[in-house]
Design a protein around this motif. Structure first.
Motif, mmCIF file in Angstrom:
data_model
loop_
_atom_site.group_PDB
_atom_site.id
_atom_site.type_symbol
_atom_site.label_atom_id
_atom_site.label_comp_id
_atom_site.label_asym_id
_atom_site.label_seq_id
_atom_site.Cartn_x
_atom_site.Cartn_y
_atom_site.Cartn_z
ATOM 1 N N GLN A 6 27.175 -10.374 52.519
ATOM 2 C CA GLN A 6 28.475 -10.777 51.982
ATOM 3 C C GLN A 6 28.428 -10.644 50.471
ATOM 4 N N VAL A 7 29.459 -10.032 49.899
ATOM 5 C CA VAL A 7 29.537 -9.918 48.448
ATOM 6 C C VAL A 7 30.702 -10.749 47.943
ATOM 7 N N ASN A 8 30.590 -11.182 46.707
ATOM 8 C CA ASN A 8 31.610 -12.040 46.100
ATOM 9 C C ASN A 8 31.995 -11.496 44.727
ATOM 10 N N THR A 14 33.575 -3.175 43.881
ATOM 11 C CA THR A 14 32.711 -2.094 43.399
ATOM 12 C C THR A 14 31.655 -1.645 44.396
ATOM 13 N N SER A 15 31.361 -2.445 45.405
ATOM 14 C CA SER A 15 30.330 -2.064 46.376
ATOM 15 C C SER A 15 30.970 -1.459 47.618
ATOM 16 N N SER A 16 30.158 -0.846 48.440
ATOM 17 C CA SER A 16 30.667 -0.283 49.691
ATOM 18 C C SER A 16 30.630 -1.290 50.840
ATOM 19 N N VAL A 17 30.332 -2.565 50.531
ATOM 20 C CA VAL A 17 30.336 -3.604 51.560
ATOM 21 C C VAL A 17 31.764 -3.946 51.950
ATOM 22 N N ARG A 22 29.588 -8.435 56.582
ATOM 23 C CA ARG A 22 29.270 -7.222 57.325
ATOM 24 C C ARG A 22 27.873 -7.330 57.912
ATOM 25 N N ASP A 23 27.750 -7.016 59.182
ATOM 26 C CA ASP A 23 26.434 -6.946 59.806
ATOM 27 C C ASP A 23 25.829 -5.595 59.474
ATOM 28 N N TYR A 24 24.523 -5.578 59.241
ATOM 29 C CA TYR A 24 23.861 -4.359 58.796
ATOM 30 C C TYR A 24 22.458 -4.306 59.390
ATOM 31 N N ASP A 25 22.119 -3.160 59.948
ATOM 32 C CA ASP A 25 20.778 -2.954 60.494
ATOM 33 C C ASP A 25 19.849 -2.524 59.376
ATOM 34 N N PHE A 39 23.948 0.018 49.460
ATOM 35 C CA PHE A 39 25.376 -0.222 49.271
ATOM 36 C C PHE A 39 25.868 0.150 47.871
ATOM 37 N N ASN A 40 25.080 0.933 47.146
ATOM 38 C CA ASN A 40 25.475 1.425 45.818
ATOM 39 C C ASN A 40 25.832 0.302 44.853
#
Length: 71
Positions: A6-8, A14-17, A22-25, A39-40
């Protein structure tokens, strides 16, 4: 292994989240820094990283089912 990221703040734009959790493997031995690369997200944009509610460093190794929050 799967984590939730999670981004705040500005990182939502600015991120690709994106703006939602988001769930991510991830692979074994992945660190917070590895997630930033995936996620740049520039390290200089991250003011605080928290894993499961605790402040962590960028070299912290992640485990399955961790919740990573970036501010």
């Amino acid at each position: 292994m799967r984590i939730t990221i999670q981004v705040n703040g500005n990182l939502k734009r600015t991120s690709s989240v994106g703006s939602a959790k988001r769930d991510y493997d991830i692979g074994h031995e992945a660190t917070v820094r590895d997630i930033l690369l995936d996620f740049n997200i520039c390290e200089s944009e991250v003011r605080r990283a928290m894993c499961n509610g605790k402040k962590v460093r960028l070299d912290t190794k992640l485990r399955s089912r961790d919740h990573l929050e970036l501010f």
